[in-house]
Design an enzyme around this catalytic site. Structure first.
Site, PDB file in Angstrom:
ATOM      1  N   ASN A  96     -48.541  -4.078   2.290  1.00 35.65           N
ATOM      2  CA  ASN A  96     -48.065  -3.929   0.654  1.00 35.65           C
ATOM      3  C   ASN A  96     -49.383  -3.130   0.154  1.00 35.65           C
ATOM      4  OD1 ASN A  96     -46.513  -3.512  -1.481  1.00 35.65           O
ATOM      5  ND2 ASN A  96     -46.341  -5.322  -2.245  1.00 35.65           N
ATOM      6  N   GLU A 151     -47.202   0.183   5.496  1.00 39.84           N
ATOM      7  CA  GLU A 151     -47.382   0.298   3.943  1.00 39.84           C
ATOM      8  C   GLU A 151     -48.849   0.283   3.321  1.00 39.84           C
ATOM      9  OE1 GLU A 151     -44.416  -0.631   0.233  1.00 39.84           O
ATOM     10  OE2 GLU A 151     -44.269  -1.909   1.974  1.00 39.84           O
ATOM     11  N   ASP A 192     -42.066  -2.958  10.299  1.00 39.66           N
ATOM     12  CA  ASP A 192     -41.044  -3.358   9.336  1.00 39.66           C
ATOM     13  C   ASP A 192     -40.051  -2.684   9.640  1.00 39.66           C
ATOM     14  OD1 ASP A 192     -39.602  -3.735   7.054  1.00 39.66           O
ATOM     15  OD2 ASP A 192     -40.997  -3.238   5.590  1.00 39.66           O
ATOM     16  N   ASN A 223     -36.974  -2.841   8.078  1.00 45.14           N
ATOM     17  CA  ASN A 223     -36.235  -2.721   6.786  1.00 45.14           C
ATOM     18  C   ASN A 223     -34.717  -2.963   7.160  1.00 45.14           C
ATOM     19  OD1 ASN A 223     -37.270  -2.274   4.195  1.00 45.14           O
ATOM     20  ND2 ASN A 223     -38.406  -0.729   5.286  1.00 45.14           N
ATOM     21  N   HIS A 280     -44.873  -9.563   2.692  1.00 45.44           N
ATOM     22  CA  HIS A 280     -44.438  -9.753   4.031  1.00 45.44           C
ATOM     23  C   HIS A 280     -45.443 -10.736   4.662  1.00 45.44           C
ATOM     24  CE1 HIS A 280     -41.711  -6.154   4.661  1.00 45.44           C
ATOM     25  NE2 HIS A 280     -42.054  -6.157   3.588  1.00 45.44           N
TER      26      HIS A 280
END
Length: 257
Positions: free
Chosen positions: A11, A37, A151, A153, A248
């Site tokens: 993130n 990310e 990830d 999602n 995460h």
């Protein structure tokens, strides 16, 4: 020889750098670290991230919008080959994939699209799944053994999120998304975590807005899938939910060669 691979949606790599990122790497000492990310281009990063001590690194950044998406793969061993993207411009412009070939296996570090912004993004996400796994399956046909982390999602089953009944129409748990996880498994990829842990309450993402982590109201959307031909090499796969520098948590795969 055990190979330790960590996958982690950080993130924001510049944000995580200020939260003890290098202390974590030094402590865990992974052979390979895949982050998603990143939200940055290499030109925006200092040398500790672009030329890290003891690691080779490849970035794939979003060219469509600054501060969005992005992945990076750090590895002690120099890959036989490495590249960003998978040859589909429509998806590669968002900086979502690194492909690194280590000889014994090809590792994909992937930040799958989030469909939460509306119907068009759900459509884009599903198209990404299809194009990406078509590419992967062609590599398998050519004898490559694949590890695909990141990830995704998407939470696969009711056990993979705290409140399944409240989220059946929410992107990330809609049937049209979940069917892709079914398809991956049908195609011969293994969800490694579920080979070692079949219990509920094991999540990898929690909403920061609602302080969901304090109550463990989470989703399991980060995975290590491996080609079933590699499963005899998989020693362990586990989560690190106590590590809270991102929304995460890191997930870890151990392979024995």
């Amino acid at each position: 020889m055990t190979i330790k691979i960590i996958s982690w949606n950080v993130n924001g790599i510049r944000a995580i750098q200020k939260k003890g990122f290098f202390d974590y790497v030094e402590k865990e000492n992974p052979d390979i670290l895949c982050v998603q990310e990143t939200k940055a281009e290499p030109s925006q990063l200092d040398e500790s991230l672009t030329n890290p001590k003891d690691y080779n690194v490849i970035y794939h950044s979003c060219s469509r919008k600054k501060g969005y998406s992005g992945v990076a793969t750090f590895s002690k061993q120099k890959p036989v080959s490495a590249r960003g993207g998978f040859g589909e411009e429509k998806f590669d412009i968002e900086g979502r994939v690194t492909e690194t070939d280590f000889g014994d296996f090809v590792l994909f570090n992937v930040y799958f699209p989030n469909g939460g912004m509306g119907e068009e993004r759900v459509k884009y996400k599903l198209e990404f799944y299809e194009a990406f796994f078509n590419y992967c399956n062609k590599l398998r046909e050519n004898g490559k053994k694949l590890v695909i982390c990141g990830d995704y999602n998407t939470a696969h089953q009711d056990i993979d999120l705290a409140r399944p009944d409240d989220n059946r129409k929410t992107s990330g748990f809609m049937d049209i998304e979940r069917v892709w996880i079914d398809k991956i498994i049908e195609d011969g990829y293994v969800d490694t975590f579920r080979e070692f842990n079949k219990e509920g309450g094991n999540y990898t993402w929690w909403s920061m807005q609602t302080r969901a982590r304090d109550r463990n109201v989470g989703w399991r959307i980060d995975y290590f899938f491996v080609d079933k031909i590699l499963m005899p090499k998989v020693k362990n796969m586990y989560h690190q939910p106590s590590h809270q520098a991102s929304d995460h948590c890191p997930i870890i795969l151990e392979l024995d060669f």
